[in-house]
Enzyme design. Structure first.
Site, PDB file in Angstrom:
ATOM      1  N   GLY A   1       0.814  -1.211   0.000  1.00 14.49           N
ATOM      2  CA  GLY A   1       0.000   0.000   0.000  1.00 14.49           C
ATOM      3  C   GLY A   1       0.846   1.259   0.000  1.00 14.49           C
ATOM      4  O   GLY A   1       2.025   1.231  -0.371  1.00 14.49           O
TER       5      GLY A   1
ATOM      6  N   GLU B   1      -1.861  -5.420  -1.205  1.00 14.11           N
ATOM      7  CA  GLU B   1      -1.218  -6.052  -0.038  1.00 14.11           C
ATOM      8  C   GLU B   1      -0.627  -5.010   0.904  1.00 14.11           C
ATOM      9  O   GLU B   1       0.587  -4.995   1.150  1.00 14.11           O
ATOM     10  CB  GLU B   1      -0.083  -6.971  -0.526  1.00 14.11           C
ATOM     11  CG  GLU B   1      -0.487  -8.011  -1.557  1.00 14.11           C
ATOM     12  CD  GLU B   1       0.731  -8.629  -2.267  1.00 14.11           C
ATOM     13  OE1 GLU B   1       1.873  -8.147  -2.078  1.00 14.11           O
ATOM     14  OE2 GLU B   1       0.531  -9.586  -3.014  1.00 14.11           O
ATOM     15  N   PRO B   2      -1.433  -4.122   1.464  1.00 13.50           N
ATOM     16  CA  PRO B   2      -0.859  -3.104   2.349  1.00 13.50           C
ATOM     17  C   PRO B   2      -0.422  -3.691   3.683  1.00 13.50           C
ATOM     18  O   PRO B   2      -1.091  -4.561   4.239  1.00 13.50           O
ATOM     19  CB  PRO B   2      -2.015  -2.116   2.545  1.00 13.50           C
ATOM     20  CG  PRO B   2      -3.251  -2.926   2.318  1.00 13.50           C
ATOM     21  CD  PRO B   2      -2.893  -4.032   1.368  1.00 13.50           C
ATOM     22  N   GLY B   3       0.706  -3.224   4.178  1.00 14.64           N
ATOM     23  CA  GLY B   3       1.174  -3.644   5.493  1.00 14.64           C
ATOM     24  C   GLY B   3       1.318  -2.423   6.372  1.00 14.64           C
ATOM     25  O   GLY B   3       0.540  -2.156   7.288  1.00 14.64           O
ATOM     26  N   ARG B   4       2.330  -1.614   6.044  1.00 20.07           N
ATOM     27  CA  ARG B   4       2.669  -0.445   6.853  1.00 20.07           C
ATOM     28  C   ARG B   4       1.458   0.458   7.136  1.00 20.07           C
ATOM     29  O   ARG B   4       1.211   0.825   8.283  1.00 20.07           O
ATOM     30  CB  ARG B   4       3.731   0.369   6.097  1.00 20.07           C
ATOM     31  CG  ARG B   4       4.321   1.494   6.929  1.00 20.07           C
ATOM     32  CD  ARG B   4       5.169   2.420   6.056  1.00 20.07           C
ATOM     33  NE  ARG B   4       6.125   1.720   5.241  1.00 20.07           N
ATOM     34  CZ  ARG B   4       7.392   1.464   5.594  1.00 20.07           C
ATOM     35  NH1 ARG B   4       7.850   1.877   6.755  1.00 20.07           N
ATOM     36  NH2 ARG B   4       8.200   0.808   4.774  1.00 20.07           N
TER      37      ARG B   4
ATOM     38  N   ARG C   1      14.669   0.454  12.945  1.00 14.97           N
ATOM     39  CA  ARG C   1      14.484   1.293  11.747  1.00 14.97           C
ATOM     40  C   ARG C   1      15.390   2.531  11.709  1.00 14.97           C
ATOM     41  O   ARG C   1      15.957   2.823  10.661  1.00 14.97           O
ATOM     42  CB  ARG C   1      13.013   1.677  11.563  1.00 14.97           C
ATOM     43  CG  ARG C   1      12.095   0.463  11.403  1.00 14.97           C
ATOM     44  CD  ARG C   1      10.693   0.809  10.933  1.00 14.97           C
ATOM     45  NE  ARG C   1      10.690   1.214   9.550  1.00 14.97           N
ATOM     46  CZ  ARG C   1      10.632   2.461   9.136  1.00 14.97           C
ATOM     47  NH1 ARG C   1      10.535   3.447   9.998  1.00 14.97           N
ATOM     48  NH2 ARG C   1      10.657   2.736   7.851  1.00 14.97           N
TER      49      ARG C   1
ATOM     50  N   CYS D   1      25.680  -1.800  22.873  1.00 12.65           N
ATOM     51  CA  CYS D   1      27.057  -1.321  22.736  1.00 12.65           C
ATOM     52  C   CYS D   1      27.430  -1.070  21.287  1.00 12.65           C
ATOM     53  O   CYS D   1      28.254  -1.790  20.696  1.00 12.65           O
ATOM     54  CB  CYS D   1      27.991  -2.349  23.364  1.00 12.65           C
ATOM     55  SG  CYS D   1      27.614  -2.534  25.089  1.00 12.65           S
ATOM     56  N   GLU D   2      26.788  -0.092  20.691  1.00 13.49           N
ATOM     57  CA  GLU D   2      27.114   0.327  19.333  1.00 13.49           C
ATOM     58  C   GLU D   2      26.756   1.797  19.212  1.00 13.49           C
ATOM     59  O   GLU D   2      25.709   2.217  19.710  1.00 13.49           O
ATOM     60  CB  GLU D   2      26.252  -0.417  18.302  1.00 13.49           C
ATOM     61  CG  GLU D   2      26.495  -1.880  18.250  1.00 13.49           C
ATOM     62  CD  GLU D   2      26.318  -2.455  16.846  1.00 13.49           C
ATOM     63  OE1 GLU D   2      26.407  -1.705  15.858  1.00 13.49           O
ATOM     64  OE2 GLU D   2      26.074  -3.660  16.779  1.00 13.49           O
TER      65      GLU D   2
ATOM     66  N   TYR E   1       6.815  -3.012  10.992  1.00 12.07           N
ATOM     67  CA  TYR E   1       8.242  -3.270  10.761  1.00 12.07           C
ATOM     68  C   TYR E   1       9.097  -2.901  11.971  1.00 12.07           C
ATOM     69  O   TYR E   1      10.257  -2.518  11.813  1.00 12.07           O
ATOM     70  CB  TYR E   1       8.732  -2.521   9.507  1.00 12.07           C
ATOM     71  CG  TYR E   1       7.962  -2.900   8.259  1.00 12.07           C
ATOM     72  CD1 TYR E   1       7.997  -4.201   7.780  1.00 12.07           C
ATOM     73  CD2 TYR E   1       7.183  -1.973   7.578  1.00 12.07           C
ATOM     74  CE1 TYR E   1       7.278  -4.566   6.646  1.00 12.07           C
ATOM     75  CE2 TYR E   1       6.467  -2.324   6.446  1.00 12.07           C
ATOM     76  CZ  TYR E   1       6.524  -3.617   5.993  1.00 12.07           C
ATOM     77  OH  TYR E   1       5.815  -3.979   4.874  1.00 12.07           O
TER      78      TYR E   1
HETATM   79  N1  LLP Z   1       3.818  -7.085  -0.696  1.00 10.41           N
HETATM   80  C1  LLP Z   1       5.104  -7.450  -0.873  1.00 10.41           C
HETATM   81  C2  LLP Z   1       5.427  -8.481  -1.852  1.00 10.41           C
HETATM   82  C3  LLP Z   1       6.113  -6.828  -0.107  1.00 10.41           C
HETATM   83  O1  LLP Z   1       7.393  -7.179  -0.292  1.00 10.41           O
HETATM   84  C4  LLP Z   1       5.779  -5.824   0.843  1.00 10.41           C
HETATM   85  C5  LLP Z   1       6.808  -5.168   1.658  1.00 10.41           C
HETATM   86  C6  LLP Z   1       4.410  -5.498   0.997  1.00 10.41           C
HETATM   87  C7  LLP Z   1       3.472  -6.137   0.195  1.00 10.41           C
HETATM   88  C8  LLP Z   1       3.927  -4.488   1.991  1.00 10.41           C
HETATM   89  O2  LLP Z   1       4.323  -3.196   1.658  1.00 10.41           O
HETATM   90  P1  LLP Z   1       3.798  -1.946   2.530  1.00 10.41           P
HETATM   91  O3  LLP Z   1       2.324  -1.798   2.329  1.00 10.41           O
HETATM   92  O4  LLP Z   1       4.112  -2.250   3.943  1.00 10.41           O
HETATM   93  O5  LLP Z   1       4.563  -0.791   2.007  1.00 10.41           O
HETATM   94  N2  LLP Z   1      11.348  -3.151   6.780  1.00 10.41           N
HETATM   95  C9  LLP Z   1      11.077  -2.009   5.917  1.00 10.41           C
HETATM   96  C10 LLP Z   1       9.930  -2.283   4.966  1.00 10.41           C
HETATM   97  C11 LLP Z   1      10.127  -3.496   4.089  1.00 10.41           C
HETATM   98  C12 LLP Z   1       8.990  -3.749   3.131  1.00 10.41           C
HETATM   99  C13 LLP Z   1       9.149  -5.027   2.395  1.00 10.41           C
HETATM  100  N3  LLP Z   1       8.060  -5.448   1.546  1.00 10.41           N
HETATM  101  C14 LLP Z   1      10.831  -0.776   6.787  1.00 10.41           C
HETATM  102  O6  LLP Z   1      10.932  -0.874   7.997  1.00 10.41           O
HETATM  103  O7  LLP Z   1      10.586   0.312   6.252  1.00 10.41           O
END
Ligand code: LLP
Length: 412
Positions: free
Chosen positions: A237, A272-275, A311, A341-342, A370
Site C-alpha cells: 500500500g 497487499e498493504p502492510g505499513r 528502523r 554497545c554500538e 516493521y
Molecule cells: N507485498 C510485498 C510483496 C512486499 O514485499 C511488501 C513489503 C508489501 C506487500 C507491503 O508493503 P507496505 O504496504 O508495507 O509498504 N522493513 C522495511 C519495509 C520493508 C517492506 C518489504 N516489503 C521498513 O521498515 O521500512
C-alpha cells in the site's frame, strides 16, 4: 506524523481509553502498544475504498505478524499476503483460512510451497520460470492445480529508501515486463498450475501514489494483451507520515483512481498493504534511564534499543518521540540512545524534544509496522512484550521474553 488510536487527554498520552502510564506501570518497559481501533480504521479505508470492485485486501503479514493482530484483521475480512512458511503458520494459528492467503516472495523453498499447497492457499505470486516449474512439479504429485500470478518488474521508480525500493530492473524481484507475455504463451508447459494473474510490488513507504498508478497501468497493459489474466495484484500500500510535516497519500483518493482505472475490466483486484494498516496504530513505550552530556552532545539514555526498534539504525528512519506525560520543563536538543554497545544504537539523533528526566516515559510513534517483527535478541536482550488495546480493555498479546527464552534450544 499521525497517531491512529492515540491522543493526549489533558497532558497524558492515551491509547483509546487507557492511559499509557497505566500500561507501562503494569507491563513494564520497553513495550509495544497497539490500538485495535487504529488498525481496523486503516484496514477499512482500503476495504471501503475498493467497494464495488471485486477485490481482496491482503494484509502484508511481515509488517506486524502478532497472532492477535492477524485475528483482528481476519475478523474484519482481510486476506493475508505472506512471504514464508512461518508466516503461513502464523496466519493459520490465528484462525484465518488458507483460502484467503496470497504467497509472494522471490525465494520460496520446496517445503514452503508444499506446505502452502497442502493448506490450500488462494494463490502464489511466482517470480521466475524456475519457480513455476517447481510449483508445477509439486502440484502434480498432489493432483492439484493451484492458481498462480506472475510477479512482473515494471521498472518504475518508487522514490523511496533504496533498501525498500523493489520495482526497478536492477532489483532481484519479479520477471521483466517484456518477458511476461512470452511466459503466458508458454503456460501449457506447466499443466499443473493455472497461470491467471499478474502482480507487482514496486517498494514500500511511497509518499506519492503516482508510481503505484504507473505500475497499475503496466499491469493493465499486460492484461489487455494476455486474455488468460483474470486478476491483478498491485503489491503493498501507500506510505505513512513519520515526520511532523510529512504528507502521505490519501488512501481513499488513491483507491478512487484505482477503481476508475479498473472500471470496465473484468479483473479481480488484490492489494497487499502492510505499513499503512498498522504503523500509525502502534507505539513503543520506553523509560528514560539517564541523562548524560559529553563535550559535544546531550544524551537521553532510554531502556529501548536498536534490538527493539532497528528502523532508525538500519534506514536512518525518523520516528517522532513523544512524552507520555507532557512535562513543562522546556526543550532540549539530544540524541535518544539505548543500552546496546554500538554507536549505531539510537532512536533519534539531534532531536529537539521535551526536557525529560530519568523515570519519564516516552512513546516512540509510528511503531506498529516493521518494528517488533524486526526485533532481535542482540546483546542478549529479551524482546519486549506486545499489548493490544480495545477501548477500555488491554491485554498482553505476546509476553516479554525471559532469560530462559534467550537460551531455548541451545546446548553447552
Ligand atoms: N507485498 C510485498 C510483496 C512486499 O514485499 C511488501 C513489503 C508489501 C506487500 C507491503 O508493503 P507496505 O504496504 O508495507 O509498504 N522493513 C522495511 C519495509 C520493508 C517492506 C518489504 N516489503 C521498513 O521498515 O521500512
Amino acid at each position: 506524523m499521525r497517531l491512529a488510536g492515540f491522543d493526549y487527554r489533558r497532558d497524558a498520552l492515551y491509547c483509546e481509553e487507557v492511559a499509557l502510564e497505566h500500561i507501562a506501570a503494569r507491563a513494564g518497559t520497553p513495550c509495544y502498544v497497539y490500538s485495535s481501533r487504529g488498525i481496523l480504521e486503516s484496514f477499512s479505508a482500503y476495504d471501503q475504498g475498493l467497494a464495488g470492485l471485486p477485490h481482496r485486501v491482503c494484509y502484508a503479514v511481515k509488517a506486524n505478524s502478532s497472532l492477535a493482530v492477524l485475528a483482528l484483521l481476519d475478523r474484519a475480512g482481510a486476506g493475508f499476503d505472506i512471504v514464508s512458511g512461518g508466516e503461513l503458520f502464523r496466519v493459520l494459528a490465528a484462525g484465518a483460512e488458507a483460502s484467503r492467503v496470497v504467497f509472494s516472495g522471490v525465494g520460496k523453498t520446496a517445503p514452503e510451497i508444499e506446505y502452502a499447497l497442502d493448506s490450500g492457499i488462494c494463490c502464489f505470486n511466482a517470480e521466475s520460470e524456475a519457480e513455476l516449474g517447481l510449483i508445477d512439479a509439486l502440484a502434480a504429485r498432489r493432483s492439484l492445480r493451484p492458481r498462480v500470478g506472475l510477479r512482473v518488474n515494471p521498472d518504475v521508480d518508487a522514490a523511496t529508501h533504496p533498501y525498500i525500493s523493489t520495482g526497478l530492473r536492477q532489483h532481484k524481484f519479479g520477471i521483466a515486463l517484456r518477458d511476461a507475455e512470452a511466459i503466458f504463451q508458454r503456460a501449457a508447459q506447466w499443466p499443473h498450475l493455472s497461470l491467471e494473474g499478474v502482480s507487482c510490488h514496486i517498494g514500500s513507504q511511497l509518499l506519492t501514489a503516482a508510481p503505484l498508478e504507473e505500475a497499475l497501468d503496466h499491469l493493465l497493459d499486460l492484461a489487455a494483451r494476455v486474455p488468460a489474466v483474470r486478476f491483478l495484484d498491485l503489491g503493498g500500500g501507500v506510505g505513512v507520515p513519520y515526520q511532523p510535516e510529512q504528507q502521505a497519500p490519501d488512501v481513499t483518493a488513491f483507491l478512487t483512481r484505482v477503481r476508475e482505472r479498473l472500471a470496465g475490466h473484468d479483473l479481480f483486484f488484490f492489494i497487499e498493504p502492510g505499513r499503512s494498516i498498522v504503523a500509525e496504530a502502534g507505539v513503543l513505550l520506553t523509560r528514560v534511564l539517564y541523562r548524560k552530556n559529553s563535550v559535544a552532545k546531550e544524551f537521553v539514555v532510554v531502556d529501548a534499543a536498536m534490538n527493539d526498534l532497528i528502523r532508525p539504525s538500519l534506514y536512518e528512519a525518523h520516528h517522532e518521540i513523544l512524552p507520555v506525560r507532557r512535562p513543562a520543563r522546556g526543550k532540549i536538543l539530544a540524541d535518544v540512545v539505548g543500552p546496546v554497545c554500538e554507536t549505531g544504537d539510537f532512536l533519534a539523533l539531534d532531536r529537539e524534544m521535551d526536557n525529560v528526566l530519568p523515570g519519564d516515559l516516552l512513546a516512540v510513534a509510528t511503531a506498529g509496522a516493521y518494528c517488533f517483527v524486526a526485533a532481535s535478541n542482540y546483546n542478549s536482550r529479551p524482546r519486549p512484550p506486545e499489548i493490544l488495546v480495545e477501548g477500555l480493555a488491554w491485554r498482553t498479546i505476546r509476553a516479554r521474553e525471559s532469560y530462559p527464552d534467550l537460551i531455548r534450544g541451545e546446548q553447552v
